[in-house]
Scaffold this motif. Structure first.
Motif, mmCIF file in Angstrom:
data_model
loop_
_atom_site.group_PDB
_atom_site.id
_atom_site.type_symbol
_atom_site.label_atom_id
_atom_site.label_comp_id
_atom_site.label_asym_id
_atom_site.label_seq_id
_atom_site.Cartn_x
_atom_site.Cartn_y
_atom_site.Cartn_z
ATOM 1 N N THR A 92 0.942 -1.131 0.039
ATOM 2 C CA THR A 92 -0.074 0.006 0.507
ATOM 3 C C THR A 92 0.915 1.324 -0.010
ATOM 4 O O THR A 92 0.381 2.277 -0.614
ATOM 5 C CB THR A 92 -1.076 -0.152 0.782
ATOM 6 N N ILE A 93 1.892 1.490 0.622
ATOM 7 C CA ILE A 93 2.831 2.522 0.905
ATOM 8 C C ILE A 93 3.109 2.150 -0.199
ATOM 9 O O ILE A 93 3.621 3.328 -0.605
ATOM 10 C CB ILE A 93 3.602 2.196 2.206
ATOM 11 N N ALA A 94 3.616 1.289 -1.739
ATOM 12 C CA ALA A 94 4.586 1.214 -2.224
ATOM 13 C C ALA A 94 4.007 1.844 -3.634
ATOM 14 O O ALA A 94 4.467 2.521 -4.487
ATOM 15 C CB ALA A 94 4.895 -0.104 -2.658
ATOM 16 N N GLU A 95 2.522 2.078 -2.696
ATOM 17 C CA GLU A 95 1.824 2.164 -4.502
ATOM 18 C C GLU A 95 1.355 3.943 -4.542
ATOM 19 O O GLU A 95 0.721 4.439 -4.859
ATOM 20 C CB GLU A 95 0.094 1.691 -4.355
ATOM 21 N N GLY A 96 1.725 4.184 -3.316
ATOM 22 C CA GLY A 96 2.269 6.202 -2.800
ATOM 23 C C GLY A 96 1.278 6.178 -2.466
ATOM 24 O O GLY A 96 1.674 7.988 -1.504
ATOM 25 N N GLU A 97 0.899 5.230 -1.252
ATOM 26 C CA GLU A 97 -0.290 6.043 0.259
ATOM 27 C C GLU A 97 1.292 5.572 1.219
ATOM 28 O O GLU A 97 1.299 5.577 1.978
ATOM 29 C CB GLU A 97 -1.130 5.256 0.377
ATOM 30 N N ILE A 123 10.398 -0.959 10.564
ATOM 31 C CA ILE A 123 9.661 -0.693 8.998
ATOM 32 C C ILE A 123 8.695 0.568 9.326
ATOM 33 O O ILE A 123 8.776 1.343 8.237
ATOM 34 C CB ILE A 123 8.958 -2.027 8.009
ATOM 35 N N GLU A 124 7.561 0.630 9.863
ATOM 36 C CA GLU A 124 7.295 2.010 10.512
ATOM 37 C C GLU A 124 8.068 2.741 10.538
ATOM 38 O O GLU A 124 7.724 4.102 9.565
ATOM 39 C CB GLU A 124 5.932 1.411 11.325
ATOM 40 N N ARG A 135 8.833 6.477 7.947
ATOM 41 C CA ARG A 135 8.666 8.157 8.586
ATOM 42 C C ARG A 135 10.013 8.348 7.953
ATOM 43 O O ARG A 135 10.446 9.732 7.880
ATOM 44 C CB ARG A 135 8.209 7.571 9.959
ATOM 45 N N ARG A 136 10.963 7.267 8.062
ATOM 46 C CA ARG A 136 12.618 8.032 7.709
ATOM 47 C C ARG A 136 12.483 8.560 6.071
ATOM 48 O O ARG A 136 12.852 9.293 5.647
ATOM 49 C CB ARG A 136 13.203 7.086 7.956
ATOM 50 N N LEU A 137 12.277 7.041 5.323
ATOM 51 C CA LEU A 137 11.512 7.371 3.845
ATOM 52 C C LEU A 137 11.002 8.676 3.556
ATOM 53 O O LEU A 137 10.988 9.776 3.171
ATOM 54 C CB LEU A 137 10.777 6.084 3.086
#
Length: 531
Positions: free
Chosen positions: A232-237, A257-258, A262-264
């Protein structure tokens, strides 16, 4: 935004490490036991097979060959005894040599087998008795007539040799029985091996099923949950949080990973700012390249016209007033004419240098022999005036720019002729040889050479090692050669191991270089010198 309602999960008390440690311990114990059993069976099979292949079968074959060698001896002795012809001694002597060879081989093969060594010893004793009583006395008889010993001992020799053959038959029967026994044992061991490995395979399949189910329940499902959040995060969210789940260590992984998410998010913000700055720098670079293009235009047009006027009028001044003024005035006029001419040459050379990769960049199949002939014609005046001797190897056909190849050859050969030794006829040789995906060329001369400390400096634009009074030129020739070679994906350097002159070595690729790697203008080199 929809709320993901999921039943709460009871935190697992067992970590992934504990589950894996238990599973690995059980699996390794079973596999070690099965592996030891399989290794023993394989070793036993290999041992029996090696004995059969390397000992039993070769021993039987060697015994049969030994019997054949003895038959040759007996035939030769019997024929020599009856006829006295020395031709019959050849199979006898050959049989003696073969007997020694086969006996040594049998002794080595039967090493450790006391029963079969006794059989061999009995055969050797009988052979020795027959040779002492029959063979050697008959063989020592004078040739040319039948041997009386052969006639007298015919029946005795037959009995003695029959005893040898009987012993050989017994030996071979026992060796054959040993081989049959080894084959039967090998077959039995192989059946046992097949059963054991079938059991091993079944146990491994069972372990695989158990391990797979344990991994699915303890690791795969929690990881899939984390993976779904990550996708879900990789898709842009990027604002979607990671929900830790599963065993304790996987929950810790989800938390890390969380933190990484946040760092990313922070890094993406920084990267966007950096991209904006890079776009601004790219625009500055394009503007700088445009200014360099404008400079080339000015050098080829705007500067040429006033320089031609200065040169023309100073030459006119020299022709009209030369000798009418004082010596100092004539000297000043000469200085002005020479300076204007050198400036004209410098601008033309600089213009040619800037055009490499910008104007002439039509790569096509080029026969370098044709280019070389055209180059030698262009500099024929220099060759004739200096008496230079130009030799060359057969040159290849490459994918290159024909005009630039001509400029390359003209500069290299021209330098070799220009920097010749006083009082010595210039000799220049051009060699070519394949070198993997490249062709390696060398231009060798017998001139004044290049000192090691200047090997890199000579390829820098406007660098001169001699004064203009001694050698004419602008110091751009080798810099232009370097730019042409690199534009074609190669390298160029001075061979410091060569003595008695200079040798310039360069490579050219068989295929054209990738766009953008060697076709940029040498703006940095030009920027290092003020015009």
């Amino acid at each position: 935004m929809a709320v993901d309602e999921r039943p709460p999960h009871v935190p697992s008390k067992w970590t992934t490490r504990r589950w894996l440690r238990l599973g690995v311990t059980i699996a390794m114990s079973v596999l070690v036991l099965l592996g030891a059993t399989g290794a023993w069976v394989l070793d036993r099979t290999a041992s029996i097979s090696d004995s059969l292949v390397d000992v039993r079968s070769p021993a039987l074959t060697t015994s049969i060959r030994l019997e054949s060698a003895l038959l040759n001896q007996e035939t030769g002795i019997r024929g020599y005894g009856l006829t006295g012809s020395t031709d019959f001694l050849q199979p006898y002597r050959r049989g003696l040599s073969q007997q020694k060879t086969y006996t040594r081989s049998l002794t080595r093969l039967l090493d450790g087998n006391a029963a079969r060594l006794r059989d061999l010893k009995e055969v050797e004793d009988l052979i020795g008795r027959w040779q002492a009583q029959i063979a050697r006395p008959v063989a020592s008889s004078p040739p040319g007539k039948s041997s009386p010993l052969a006639t007298e001992n015919a029946s005795k020799g037959k009995v003695t040799f029959d005893a040898v053959r009987t012993a050989m038959t017994v030996q071979q029967d026992r060796l054959r029985a040993d081989r049959v026994s080894a084959r039967a044992e090998l077959s039995s061991t192989m059946r046992l091996r097949n059963w054991i490995f079938t059991a091993i395979a079944a146990v491994i399949v069972a372990l695989a099923v158990i391990v797979s189910e344990a991994l699915r329940r303890g690791i795969t499902e929690p990881l899939e949950r984390i993976g779904a959040d990550a996708r879900t995060i990789a898709e842009g969210e990027f604002g979607h949080p990671i929900t830790p789940t599963g065993p304790a260590d996987l929950r810790q992984l989800g938390g890390e990973i969380e933190s990484m998410r946040r760092r990313l998010v922070r890094e993406l913000q920084f990267a966007e700012e950096a991209r904006l700055r890079l776009d601004a720098q790219s625009a500055d670079l394009k503007r700088s390249n445009a200014e360099l293009e404008q400079f080339a235009y000015v050098a080829s047009h705007d500067l040429q016209e006033p320089l031609r006027k200065v040169s023309s009028f100073t030459q006119l001044l020299q022709r009209r007033y030369g000798g009418q003024l004082d010596d100092r005035a004539d000297q000043y006029i000469d200085f002005a004419v020479d300076g204007a001419n050198r400036m004209q040459t410098l601008i033309n050379d600089l213009l040619d240098f800037s055009r490499v990769g910008r104007v002439h960049h039509a790569h096509q199949s080029v026969d370098l022999n044709t280019v070389m002939k055209r180059t030698l014609t262009a500099i024929s005046v220099s060759i004739e005036e200096s008496g230079a001797v130009i030799t060359r190897d057969e040159l290849p056909t490459l994918f290159a720019d024909s005009t630039q190849m001509g400029m390359l050859w003209q500069n290299l050969i021209g330098n070799a002729i220009k920097f010749r030794r006083p009082g010595e006829t210039p000799a220049v040789h051009i060699s070519a040889e394949p070198d993997g995906d490249f062709w390696r060329f060398a231009v060798t001369d017998n001139g004044i050479g290049i000192a090691a400390e200047y090997a890199e400096q000579v390829f820098v634009i406007f660098q001169r090692l001699h004064t203009k009074d001694r050698y004419q030129g602008s110091g751009i020739g080798l810099a232009m050669c370097k730019k042409i070679v690199e534009f074609h994906g190669g390298t160029i350097f001075v061979d410091l191991e060569h003595t008695g002159g200079a040798r310039i070595v360069f490579t050219l690729a068989n295929k054209p270089p990738e766009p953008g790697k060697s076709q940029d203008l040498d703006s940095d080199a030009m920027a290092q010198h003020e015009l």
